[in-house]
Design a protein around this motif. Sequence first.
Motif, PDB file in Angstrom:
ATOM      1  N   GLU A 240       6.473  14.958 -11.809  1.00 44.18           N
ATOM      2  CA  GLU A 240       7.559  15.237 -10.722  1.00 44.18           C
ATOM      3  C   GLU A 240       8.243  16.388  -9.897  1.00 44.18           C
ATOM      4  O   GLU A 240       8.408  17.186  -9.292  1.00 44.18           O
ATOM      5  N   TYR A 264       5.172  -1.961   1.356  1.00 44.29           N
ATOM      6  CA  TYR A 264       3.829  -1.371   0.359  1.00 44.29           C
ATOM      7  C   TYR A 264       2.945  -2.034   1.582  1.00 44.29           C
ATOM      8  O   TYR A 264       2.323  -3.397   2.125  1.00 44.29           O
ATOM      9  N   ASP A 290      -0.052   6.731 -12.392  1.00 43.04           N
ATOM     10  CA  ASP A 290       1.068   7.008 -12.787  1.00 43.04           C
ATOM     11  C   ASP A 290       1.934   7.764 -12.291  1.00 43.04           C
ATOM     12  O   ASP A 290       3.397   7.462 -11.795  1.00 43.04           O
ATOM     13  N   GLU A 292       2.217   7.470  -8.676  1.00 40.08           N
ATOM     14  CA  GLU A 292       2.317   7.082  -8.199  1.00 40.08           C
ATOM     15  C   GLU A 292       3.915   6.562  -7.637  1.00 40.08           C
ATOM     16  O   GLU A 292       4.679   6.289  -7.522  1.00 40.08           O
ATOM     17  N   ASP A 293       3.858   6.098  -9.538  1.00 39.56           N
ATOM     18  CA  ASP A 293       5.132   5.661  -9.783  1.00 39.56           C
ATOM     19  C   ASP A 293       6.016   6.437  -9.481  1.00 39.56           C
ATOM     20  O   ASP A 293       7.623   6.279  -9.197  1.00 39.56           O
ATOM     21  N   LEU A 296       7.019   7.803  -5.999  1.00 39.88           N
ATOM     22  CA  LEU A 296       7.870   6.340  -5.111  1.00 39.88           C
ATOM     23  C   LEU A 296       9.371   6.421  -5.409  1.00 39.88           C
ATOM     24  O   LEU A 296      10.237   6.813  -4.766  1.00 39.88           O
ATOM     25  N   ARG A 297       9.915   6.736  -6.182  1.00 44.09           N
ATOM     26  CA  ARG A 297      11.314   6.746  -6.963  1.00 44.09           C
ATOM     27  C   ARG A 297      11.595   8.605  -6.655  1.00 44.09           C
ATOM     28  O   ARG A 297      12.660   8.464  -6.342  1.00 44.09           O
ATOM     29  N   LYS A 309       6.417   3.827   1.712  1.00 46.18           N
ATOM     30  CA  LYS A 309       5.670   3.359   0.252  1.00 46.18           C
ATOM     31  C   LYS A 309       4.004   3.889   0.190  1.00 46.18           C
ATOM     32  O   LYS A 309       4.138   4.475   1.466  1.00 46.18           O
ATOM     33  N   THR A 310       3.465   3.496  -0.926  1.00 48.50           N
ATOM     34  CA  THR A 310       2.099   4.118  -0.715  1.00 48.50           C
ATOM     35  C   THR A 310       1.202   3.583   0.903  1.00 48.50           C
ATOM     36  O   THR A 310       1.532   2.589   0.973  1.00 48.50           O
TER      37      THR A 310
END
Length: 371
Positions: A240, A264, A290, A292-293, A296-297, A309-310
């Motif tokens: 983060e 996506y 991990d 990626e989450d 995206l957040r 998005k990815t």
Amino acid sequence: MTMAVEAAAPDDRPYSPGLEGVLAGETSLGYVDGANGRLLYRGYPIGELVVKGNYPAVANLLWTDTWEPGYHLPTAPVPAQVIGVLRSLPKTAKPMDALRTAVSAWGAVSNLPWPPTDEQARAITSFSPSALAAFARLRAGLEPIDPDPSLNLVEGFLYQLKGEKPDPGTARALDAYFIVGAEHGFNASTFTARVVTSTRSDIASAVSAAIGTMKGPLHGGAPSEVVDQLAQIQDAEHAEQWVLDTLARGDRLMGFGHRVYRAYDPRAAALRKVAEDMPTRPDWLQKAIDVEDVVLRVLAEKHPDRALKTNVEYYAAPVLMGVGLTPDLFAATFSLARHAGWTAHVLEQAADNRLIRPDVRYIGHSERHLP
Ligand code: ACO
């Protein structure tokens, strides 16, 4: 007698920089449905093609609109003159430059009459993997390896690159990457191929121009940068802060966002599954999942009005690394995959051809005269 110079009438026809949103043709090949995260080749969803197909069958589908799951397409030999050209390149040449040069030389020693044919599309698509593998070996001081006609195109490419036949899981993973890279509407390189074809030039000229277009970092360069960025992140716990620092510097997070997809990217979803099932997946794959989450957040918080998005490049990176390619081969390997789409567009353009020649708005000096 002097004539008064008339001021040009203002040209107020609509203009869209980058041709964004402009319909510049019609196609039956690929449907990129950005709002719903859907990609269809000849009507078939990309996810089904990855699970049930292989690259030769998908290429044949794009060329002929027929589904033959057992379609066999081996790599083709590299003509001696083209090997001579590749030998003459410096070992430091970029793989994209070597591939573009090889395709151009192949065009010079091939008979490619107008109009382009399915046979020509097959010939160039099966030539280029052998040429790239030959260059990769020559620059490492190794001799090129002849094609094994019993192997399908992607297995054959890996065999000629590495000197040993790949295990089925590895070949399958790269084949899936080739399927998702095969076609994507009127992207810059495909549009280039169609412009070249519209002049009734030959298929080798169209493909070498397309490779030159894909070489630009805005088109073919992201997956190697995904590898670099993930290497900078120690682990998911530090992700983060790294993401916030990167955004604060005004840098982009590679493998996220897309001009067309607001949902996506379906190619990323297919490749994530492929990466997870690989026998030789890189040990940083779990970190990538991990991270990626977290990305995206954070992107959703920063850009609540724009869905970021990815995209396909994020999971292309672990697949390409996992099959043992070095990052400097990523863009050229993407080009090999896109041969099916480029050549299908060449055939489609030639079948209903009109010279592509748009207008441009003149914004220079009014007429003036030399002293
Ligand atoms: N990281 C951080 N911020 C982003 C990203 C990203 N990856 N993508 C878009 N944004 C932000 C922009 O900074 C911009 O913010 P602002 O409005 O505050 O200035 C906003 O989202 C809109 O950005 P645009 O550039 O207008 O979005 P566009 O959809 O035109 O860009 C692109 C698409 C070029 C792919 C972009 O998302 C990007 O640079 N991504 C990173 C590179 C990448 O992954 N490329 C591979 C694409 S897939 C392919 O080519 C096969």
